[in-house]
Write a protein that holds these residues in place. Structure first.
Motif, PDB file in Angstrom:
ATOM      1  N   SER A 103       0.825  -1.207   0.000  1.00  3.14           N
ATOM      2  CA  SER A 103       0.000   0.000   0.000  1.00  3.14           C
ATOM      3  C   SER A 103       0.863   1.262   0.000  1.00  3.14           C
ATOM      4  CB  SER A 103      -0.948   0.000   1.199  1.00  3.14           C
ATOM      5  OG  SER A 103      -0.232  -0.026   2.420  1.00  3.14           O
ATOM      6  N   ALA A 104       1.983   1.235   0.725  1.00  9.47           N
ATOM      7  CA  ALA A 104       2.834   2.427   0.769  1.00  9.47           C
ATOM      8  C   ALA A 104       3.483   2.695  -0.579  1.00  9.47           C
ATOM      9  CB  ALA A 104       3.901   2.276   1.847  1.00  9.47           C
ATOM     10  N   GLY A 105       3.904   1.629  -1.280  1.00 10.88           N
ATOM     11  CA  GLY A 105       4.498   1.804  -2.601  1.00 10.88           C
ATOM     12  C   GLY A 105       3.490   2.312  -3.607  1.00 10.88           C
ATOM     13  N   VAL A 106       2.275   1.771  -3.567  1.00  9.98           N
ATOM     14  CA  VAL A 106       1.225   2.244  -4.464  1.00  9.98           C
ATOM     15  C   VAL A 106       0.896   3.696  -4.147  1.00  9.98           C
ATOM     16  CG1 VAL A 106      -1.187   1.957  -5.146  1.00  9.98           C
ATOM     17  CG2 VAL A 106       0.274  -0.062  -4.850  1.00  9.98           C
ATOM     18  N   ALA A 107       0.804   4.019  -2.850  1.00 16.37           N
ATOM     19  CA  ALA A 107       0.508   5.396  -2.456  1.00 16.37           C
ATOM     20  C   ALA A 107       1.544   6.353  -3.039  1.00 16.37           C
ATOM     21  CB  ALA A 107       0.473   5.509  -0.931  1.00 16.37           C
ATOM     22  N   LEU A 141     -12.285  -8.607  -5.452  1.00 12.36           N
ATOM     23  CA  LEU A 141     -12.480  -9.570  -6.528  1.00 12.36           C
ATOM     24  C   LEU A 141     -12.698  -8.867  -7.862  1.00 12.36           C
ATOM     25  CD1 LEU A 141     -14.727 -12.216  -4.708  1.00 12.36           C
ATOM     26  CD2 LEU A 141     -12.260 -12.307  -5.131  1.00 12.36           C
ATOM     27  N   THR A 142     -13.416  -7.766  -7.849  1.00 12.07           N
ATOM     28  CA  THR A 142     -13.619  -6.994  -9.079  1.00 12.07           C
ATOM     29  C   THR A 142     -12.291  -6.474  -9.616  1.00 12.07           C
ATOM     30  OG1 THR A 142     -15.862  -6.345  -8.422  1.00 12.07           O
ATOM     31  CG2 THR A 142     -14.755  -4.968 -10.070  1.00 12.07           C
ATOM     32  N   ALA A 143     -11.382  -6.114  -8.708  1.00 12.57           N
ATOM     33  CA  ALA A 143     -10.062  -5.623  -9.110  1.00 12.57           C
ATOM     34  C   ALA A 143      -9.166  -6.733  -9.640  1.00 12.57           C
ATOM     35  CB  ALA A 143      -9.382  -4.930  -7.931  1.00 12.57           C
ATOM     36  N   GLY A 144      -9.542  -7.986  -9.402  1.00 14.66           N
ATOM     37  CA  GLY A 144      -8.744  -9.099  -9.876  1.00 14.66           C
ATOM     38  C   GLY A 144      -7.784  -9.664  -8.861  1.00 14.66           C
ATOM     39  N   ALA A 145      -7.838  -9.171  -7.619  1.00 18.63           N
ATOM     40  CA  ALA A 145      -6.980  -9.710  -6.565  1.00 18.63           C
ATOM     41  C   ALA A 145      -7.522 -11.053  -6.090  1.00 18.63           C
ATOM     42  CB  ALA A 145      -6.910  -8.749  -5.387  1.00 18.63           C
ATOM     43  N   ALA A 178      -8.299   0.802  -7.951  1.00 20.57           N
ATOM     44  CA  ALA A 178      -8.018   0.993  -9.378  1.00 20.57           C
ATOM     45  C   ALA A 178      -6.571   0.619  -9.688  1.00 20.57           C
ATOM     46  CB  ALA A 178      -8.300   2.434  -9.776  1.00 20.57           C
ATOM     47  N   ALA A 179      -5.652   0.980  -8.784  1.00 28.34           N
ATOM     48  CA  ALA A 179      -4.243   0.628  -8.983  1.00 28.34           C
ATOM     49  C   ALA A 179      -4.053  -0.884  -8.924  1.00 28.34           C
ATOM     50  CB  ALA A 179      -3.377   1.316  -7.929  1.00 28.34           C
ATOM     51  N   VAL A 180      -4.711  -1.535  -7.979  1.00 29.15           N
ATOM     52  CA  VAL A 180      -4.627  -2.992  -7.875  1.00 29.15           C
ATOM     53  C   VAL A 180      -5.165  -3.630  -9.148  1.00 29.15           C
ATOM     54  CG1 VAL A 180      -5.533  -5.018  -6.661  1.00 29.15           C
ATOM     55  CG2 VAL A 180      -4.719  -3.023  -5.356  1.00 29.15           C
ATOM     56  N   ALA A 181      -6.250  -3.093  -9.677  1.00 33.69           N
ATOM     57  CA  ALA A 181      -6.836  -3.643 -10.907  1.00 33.69           C
ATOM     58  C   ALA A 181      -5.874  -3.533 -12.082  1.00 33.69           C
ATOM     59  CB  ALA A 181      -8.153  -2.935 -11.222  1.00 33.69           C
ATOM     60  N   GLU A 185       0.744  10.230   0.615  1.00 32.50           N
ATOM     61  CA  GLU A 185       1.480   9.709   1.761  1.00 32.50           C
ATOM     62  C   GLU A 185       0.935   8.327   2.103  1.00 32.50           C
ATOM     63  OE1 GLU A 185       4.096  11.131   3.342  1.00 32.50           O
ATOM     64  OE2 GLU A 185       4.008  12.699   1.798  1.00 32.50           O
ATOM     65  N   ASP A 186       1.755   7.512   2.735  1.00 33.91           N
ATOM     66  CA  ASP A 186       1.300   6.189   3.154  1.00 33.91           C
ATOM     67  C   ASP A 186       0.068   6.332   4.045  1.00 33.91           C
ATOM     68  OD1 ASP A 186       1.164   3.473   3.685  1.00 33.91           O
ATOM     69  OD2 ASP A 186       2.709   3.526   5.250  1.00 33.91           O
ATOM     70  N   GLY A 187      -0.971   5.570   3.734  1.00 33.26           N
ATOM     71  CA  GLY A 187      -2.204   5.604   4.508  1.00 33.26           C
ATOM     72  C   GLY A 187      -3.210   6.641   4.053  1.00 33.26           C
ATOM     73  N   ALA A 188      -2.855   7.455   3.049  1.00 31.02           N
ATOM     74  CA  ALA A 188      -3.751   8.531   2.623  1.00 31.02           C
ATOM     75  C   ALA A 188      -4.377   8.289   1.255  1.00 31.02           C
ATOM     76  CB  ALA A 188      -2.998   9.861   2.605  1.00 31.02           C
ATOM     77  N   THR A 189      -4.164   7.113   0.663  1.00 32.43           N
ATOM     78  CA  THR A 189      -4.726   6.837  -0.659  1.00 32.43           C
ATOM     79  C   THR A 189      -6.229   6.602  -0.554  1.00 32.43           C
ATOM     80  OG1 THR A 189      -2.657   5.717  -1.231  1.00 32.43           O
ATOM     81  CG2 THR A 189      -4.531   5.399  -2.706  1.00 32.43           C
ATOM     82  N   PRO A 190      -7.037   7.302  -1.327  1.00 34.83           N
ATOM     83  CA  PRO A 190      -8.478   7.016  -1.325  1.00 34.83           C
ATOM     84  C   PRO A 190      -8.732   5.583  -1.795  1.00 34.83           C
ATOM     85  CG  PRO A 190      -8.021   9.133  -2.371  1.00 34.83           C
ATOM     86  CD  PRO A 190      -6.705   8.460  -2.175  1.00 34.83           C
ATOM     87  N   ALA A 191      -9.747   4.964  -1.226  1.00 34.79           N
ATOM     88  CA  ALA A 191     -10.035   3.565  -1.545  1.00 34.79           C
ATOM     89  C   ALA A 191     -10.199   3.353  -3.044  1.00 34.79           C
ATOM     90  CB  ALA A 191     -11.293   3.111  -0.803  1.00 34.79           C
ATOM     91  N   ALA A 192     -10.927   4.237  -3.704  1.00 34.53           N
ATOM     92  CA  ALA A 192     -11.179   4.050  -5.141  1.00 34.53           C
ATOM     93  C   ALA A 192      -9.878   4.024  -5.928  1.00 34.53           C
ATOM     94  CB  ALA A 192     -12.095   5.157  -5.655  1.00 34.53           C
ATOM     95  N   GLU A 193      -8.928   4.876  -5.556  1.00 37.14           N
ATOM     96  CA  GLU A 193      -7.655   4.910  -6.276  1.00 37.14           C
ATOM     97  C   GLU A 193      -6.810   3.677  -5.971  1.00 37.14           C
ATOM     98  OE1 GLU A 193      -5.507   8.449  -7.022  1.00 37.14           O
ATOM     99  OE2 GLU A 193      -7.067   9.727  -6.150  1.00 37.14           O
ATOM    100  N   MET A 194      -6.863   3.196  -4.742  1.00 37.72           N
ATOM    101  CA  MET A 194      -6.104   1.986  -4.406  1.00 37.72           C
ATOM    102  C   MET A 194      -6.640   0.784  -5.173  1.00 37.72           C
ATOM    103  SD  MET A 194      -3.567   0.703  -2.766  1.00 37.72           S
ATOM    104  CE  MET A 194      -3.126   1.868  -1.463  1.00 37.72           C
TER     105      MET A 194
END
Length: 242
Positions: free
Chosen positions: A45-49, A99-103, A66-69, A55-64
């Motif tokens: 999560s910190a690397g994606v952020a 699951l929608t993101a493919g994880a 989307a990045a995982v997808a 900042e680590d812990g500040a990524t909005p859920a939708a963006e996280m």
């Protein structure tokens, strides 16, 4: 790839041969790591952020998500997603979004806003995730006792084991006592009946040694992203004087 594929990769590991899951922060880094032959990946999560400008812990859920997808679409190996404390989402919605993101796996930590949550509450939350996911997710329960600390007078290792066992009883497939000292890994792995995840740090033992100490799975947090950025910084400095 399915959660069953990811689950199978954790089983039957011999000492010194843990499952090594590097952490891609975007689609391009995921392709590099998959092409290098790693059988699965685990997003940090910190690397994606950092890659998204947060900042680590500040990524909005939708963006996280989307990045995982984007990462999951880019590779043909199983992807586990670090979803921090779950962004306040109810278990069913959290599972649906994963699951929608493919994880096919996730890390779920027991710290909210820097505070260690009640272990029973977290166990209930994990049970809800397990019920919603069935066998479709490998749930890696992160135990943050070595990050946030424990109350004065509480034995840190004993509290780590207590929480881990509650999470396993709730349905966790694995346990991740992040930042646990290497010397504690043999005792922790002996006390917990599921694969133990250890964090490999630049100043600590490498994956093989962590496996010898009891880790069945080794991840790197944002370490690879930070090393890549440091390498880019060095290259950029060279460009200025070329």
């Amino acid at each position: 790839m399915t959660a069953s594929d990811l689950r199978a990769l954790h089983l039957g590991r011999t000492p010194g041969d843990p499952l090594v899951l590097p952490g891609p922060w975007d689609a391009a880094s995921a392709r590099v790591l998959a092409d290098a032959g790693f059988p699965a990946l685990a997003t940090p999560s910190a690397g994606v952020a950092a890659s998204l400008g947060y900042e680590d812990g500040a990524t909005p859920a939708a963006e996280m998500f989307a990045a995982v997808a984007r990462i999951a679409r880019a590779v043909s190996v199983p992807v586990s997603a670090d979803i921090e404390a779950g962004y306040g989402l109810a278990p069913r919605e959290l599972v649906e979004r994963l699951l929608t993101a493919g994880a096919v796996g996730c890390n779920l930590e027991d710290t909210v806003d820097g505070v260690l949550v009640d272990a029973g509450w977290q166990a209930d939350r994990l049970a809800g995730v397990r019920a919603a996911a069935g066998d479709e997710l490998f749930v890696n329960a992160r135990v943050d006792t070595y990050v946030t600390g424990v109350p004065e007078g509480v034995d840190q290792e004993a509290e780590t084991v207590r929480r881990a066992l509650l999470y396993v009883a709730a349905g966790a497939d694995g346990v991740y006592p992040i930042m646990a000292p290497p010397e504690a890994l043999p005792r922790l792995s002996a006390a917990v009946p599921v694969p133990l995840n250890a964090l490999a740090r630049p100043d600590g033992p490498g994956p093989r040694r962590l496996g010898e100490l009891g880790a069945a799975r080794v991840t790197f947090g944002p370490g690879l992203q930070r090393r890549a950025m440091a390498a880019l910084g060095g290259f950029a400095d060279g460009l200025r004087t070329a």
